[in-house]
Structures are given as structure tokens and as C-alpha cells.
Enzyme design. Structure first.
Site, short mmCIF file in Angstrom:
data_model
loop_
_atom_site.label_atom_id
_atom_site.label_comp_id
_atom_site.label_asym_id
_atom_site.label_seq_id
_atom_site.Cartn_x
_atom_site.Cartn_y
_atom_site.Cartn_z
N HIS A 63 0.51 -1.30 0.22
CA HIS A 63 0.39 -0.41 0.31
C HIS A 63 0.62 1.04 -0.25
O HIS A 63 0.21 2.43 0.39
CB HIS A 63 -1.33 0.14 0.75
N LYS A 65 2.63 4.16 -1.41
CA LYS A 65 2.71 5.99 -2.32
C LYS A 65 4.19 6.81 -2.49
O LYS A 65 3.86 7.63 -1.91
CB LYS A 65 1.39 6.35 -2.49
N ASP A 70 17.27 10.32 -8.58
CA ASP A 70 18.36 10.30 -8.29
C ASP A 70 18.16 9.61 -7.42
O ASP A 70 19.89 9.89 -6.05
CB ASP A 70 18.69 11.49 -8.66
#
Length: 126
Positions: A63, A65, A70
Site C-alpha cells: 500500500h 505510495k 536520483d
């Protein structure tokens, strides 16, 4: 760029990743296995581009996000990569270059990347 996101149905965001990948940017994606079948899932198109993608192999949701750019920039919040998240939902998103925080998310991504290695799953089943 490492992307760890529960669901990705926004074609515009997927198109950006595909263009970056075609220009030589190294991209890895982790997503929730159940969300591969979500209506409008862009994961299949990104797989066809050749972007390495791994999914969880458990009944629990992957779950997260977040994305790491870089190894320096962390993008994190409630924001799923969906059109609805962009145009209508009440979402939060924090972008930081704080190395201490970014390093924690880099370690989490790498841990999951290794955990969801399909070769390791095959090894556990034999």
C-alpha cells in the site's frame, strides 16, 4: 527512479515514466499484485516498455505510495497514481530532499524489491 505505488491508472503519469525510460533513465516499479487487474491499470503498458516491475506475493496489500528520484528526492503521501487523485480526491504529497528521510525510503524500496524477486518466490515453492 524507484516507484513504489499501490495502484497506477493515470495514463499521463505512466507515459512520463515510459518516455523517461526510453531516454535511458533507470526505472524500477513495485506495485500491488491485485491492482494489476484494476480498471485502466497502466502497469501492463510499462511492462511492455521493458520497465522492471515487481509485485507482492501475499494476501496483504502493498500500500505504499512513494517515489525516489536520483536517490535524492523523495515524493511521498496518500497520492495513488490515478486520474481521480489528480483531479478530485483530497490527497497529500510531500517532496523532500532530506537525505535522512530519503535514505529510509530507499532502504524500504530495496527490501521490498528483494522480497518480491520472482526468482526467490520460485525458490520458496520448491
Amino acid at each position: 527512479m524507484d516507484v513504489c505505488v499501490f495502484v497506477m491508472t493515470c495514463k499521463d503519469l505512466a507515459d512520463v515514466l515510459a518516455r523517461l525510460f526510453r531516454r535511458g533513465v533507470k526505472i524500477r516499479i513495485i506495485t500491488d499484485k491485485e491492482q494489476l487487474q484494476a480498471s485502466g491499470s497502466q502497469i501492463w503498458a510499462l511492462m511492455k516498455e521493458g520497465i522492471p516491475i515487481r509485485t507482492n506475493d501475499s494476501s496483504y496489500l502493498m500500500h505504499h505510495k512513494f517515489a525516489i528520484v536520483d536517490g535524492n528526492v523523495l515524493i511521498n503521501g496518500s497520492f495513488n497514481w490515478t486520474r481521480q487523485a489528480i483531479t478530485g480526491n483530497q490527497e497529500n504529497l510531500i517532496i523532500t530532499e532530506d537525505k535522512n528521510i530519503t535514505q529510509l525510503f530507499m532502504r524500504e524500496f530495496q527490501k521490498l524489491w528483494e522480497q518480491y524477486d520472482p526468482n526467490k518466490v520460485a525458490d520458496r515453492e520448491t
